[in-house]
Scaffold this motif. Structure first.
Motif, PDB file in Angstrom:
ATOM      1  N   TYR A  37      -3.085  13.089   7.094  1.00  0.00           N
ATOM      2  CA  TYR A  37      -2.872  11.776   7.674  1.00  0.00           C
ATOM      3  C   TYR A  37      -3.998  10.816   7.306  1.00  0.00           C
ATOM      4  N   GLY A  38      -4.999  11.322   6.581  1.00  0.00           N
ATOM      5  CA  GLY A  38      -6.102  10.458   6.194  1.00  0.00           C
ATOM      6  C   GLY A  38      -6.746   9.821   7.410  1.00  0.00           C
ATOM      7  N   GLU A  39      -6.855   8.513   7.384  1.00  0.00           N
ATOM      8  CA  GLU A  39      -7.484   7.780   8.486  1.00  0.00           C
ATOM      9  C   GLU A  39      -6.467   7.205   9.467  1.00  0.00           C
ATOM     10  N   GLU A  40      -5.181   7.513   9.272  1.00  0.00           N
ATOM     11  CA  GLU A  40      -4.102   6.851  10.007  1.00  0.00           C
ATOM     12  C   GLU A  40      -4.039   7.162  11.498  1.00  0.00           C
ATOM     13  N   TYR A  41      -4.437   8.335  11.941  1.00  0.00           N
ATOM     14  CA  TYR A  41      -4.347   8.720  13.349  1.00  0.00           C
ATOM     15  C   TYR A  41      -5.719   9.169  13.858  1.00  0.00           C
ATOM     16  N   PRO A  42      -6.596   8.213  14.128  1.00  0.00           N
ATOM     17  CA  PRO A  42      -7.930   8.599  14.592  1.00  0.00           C
ATOM     18  C   PRO A  42      -7.877   9.227  15.990  1.00  0.00           C
ATOM     19  N   ALA A  43      -8.735  10.216  16.226  1.00  0.00           N
ATOM     20  CA  ALA A  43      -8.862  10.806  17.550  1.00  0.00           C
ATOM     21  C   ALA A  43      -9.609   9.855  18.469  1.00  0.00           C
ATOM     22  N   VAL A  44     -10.567   9.133  17.893  1.00  0.00           N
ATOM     23  CA  VAL A  44     -11.377   8.169  18.639  1.00  0.00           C
ATOM     24  C   VAL A  44     -11.419   6.882  17.827  1.00  0.00           C
ATOM     25  N   VAL A  45     -11.112   5.768  18.477  1.00  0.00           N
ATOM     26  CA  VAL A  45     -11.159   4.484  17.798  1.00  0.00           C
ATOM     27  C   VAL A  45     -12.573   3.923  17.946  1.00  0.00           C
ATOM     28  N   GLY A  46     -13.145   3.505  16.839  1.00  0.00           N
ATOM     29  CA  GLY A  46     -14.477   2.921  16.882  1.00  0.00           C
ATOM     30  C   GLY A  46     -15.170   3.081  15.551  1.00  0.00           C
ATOM     31  N   ALA A  47     -16.206   2.280  15.364  1.00  0.00           N
ATOM     32  CA  ALA A  47     -16.956   2.308  14.115  1.00  0.00           C
ATOM     33  C   ALA A  47     -18.370   2.811  14.362  1.00  0.00           C
ATOM     34  N   THR A  48     -18.478   3.857  15.164  1.00  0.00           N
ATOM     35  CA  THR A  48     -19.775   4.479  15.436  1.00  0.00           C
ATOM     36  C   THR A  48     -19.806   5.855  14.798  1.00  0.00           C
ATOM     37  N   GLU A  49     -20.980   6.396  14.605  1.00  0.00           N
ATOM     38  CA  GLU A  49     -21.092   7.736  14.016  1.00  0.00           C
ATOM     39  C   GLU A  49     -20.407   8.779  14.899  1.00  0.00           C
ATOM     40  N   ALA A  50     -20.496   8.619  16.220  1.00  0.00           N
ATOM     41  CA  ALA A  50     -19.838   9.564  17.135  1.00  0.00           C
ATOM     42  C   ALA A  50     -18.316   9.539  16.945  1.00  0.00           C
ATOM     43  N   ALA A  51     -17.755   8.354  16.781  1.00  0.00           N
ATOM     44  CA  ALA A  51     -16.311   8.240  16.545  1.00  0.00           C
ATOM     45  C   ALA A  51     -15.950   8.838  15.194  1.00  0.00           C
ATOM     46  N   TYR A  52     -16.748   8.560  14.189  1.00  0.00           N
ATOM     47  CA  TYR A  52     -16.481   9.117  12.859  1.00  0.00           C
ATOM     48  C   TYR A  52     -16.478  10.642  12.897  1.00  0.00           C
ATOM     49  N   GLU A  53     -17.427  11.237  13.609  1.00  0.00           N
ATOM     50  CA  GLU A  53     -17.516  12.705  13.688  1.00  0.00           C
ATOM     51  C   GLU A  53     -16.256  13.302  14.295  1.00  0.00           C
ATOM     52  N   MET A  54     -15.693  12.652  15.309  1.00  0.00           N
ATOM     53  CA  MET A  54     -14.492  13.163  15.964  1.00  0.00           C
ATOM     54  C   MET A  54     -13.249  12.989  15.091  1.00  0.00           C
TER      55      MET A  54
END
Length: 165
Positions: free
Chosen positions: A141-158
């Protein structure tokens, strides 16, 4: 490093086997409940408690595996959990779907390919552990269904993950 991961995987498998063997059920019932339990057990010979225990053990395991930035290599903790999943899938085969995800950095095309590499890394590890490859479906799904919405490192990790369903 491989032998360390193998030791961790085997240790986790032994622990999971012990936990499954140590599960308990309530032994206090009144006589009416006991009579109905005995008669319903006699009527339904298709009840398999082994499958139920295996399903409960799989549900207790992590079904989300996280990755480092721009990587598709499994982390040691993911390998350990996947080894336990593999044992359960070999004991009670069922189809699984591996959904690969990426954080929002990078192009859509790149993130789709990265999600696919991550899902295939999980699939390949399960197959190496003896799981039937025909029972595993991979999708990205690539980036299409993020678990966490946000542009922080914590969001990226999830968001850098593979989900097993």
């Amino acid at each position: 490093m491989l032998s360390s991961a193998l030791k961790q995987s085997l240790t986790l498998a032994v622990i999971m086997a012990a936990l499954v063997g140590c599960s308990s059920t309530s032994t206090t019932t009144d006589s009416a409940d006991a009579d109905s339990a005995v008669s319903s057990a006699a009527d339904s010979s298709a009840v398999d408690t082994t499958d139920t225990m295996a399903d409960e053990a799989v549900e207790a395991l992590d079904t989300v595996f996280y990755f480092d930035f721009d990587k598709s290599m499994l982390k040691p903790e993911a390998r350990a959990a996947l080894t336990a999943h593999a044992e359960n899938l070999k004991a009670a085969p069922k189809a699984v779907r591996l959904e690969g995800h990426a954080d929002e950095r990078g192009t859509r095309e790149y993130n789709m390919a990265l999600g696919e590499r991550r899902a295939k890394a999980v699939r390949d590890y399960l197959v190496l552990q003896g799981v039937d490859a025909s029972m595993i479906e991979t999708v990205s799904y690539g980036e299409e269904y993020p678990a966490v919405v946000g542009a922080t490192e914590a969001a990226y990790e999830m968001n850098r993950r593979v989900e097993m369903k």
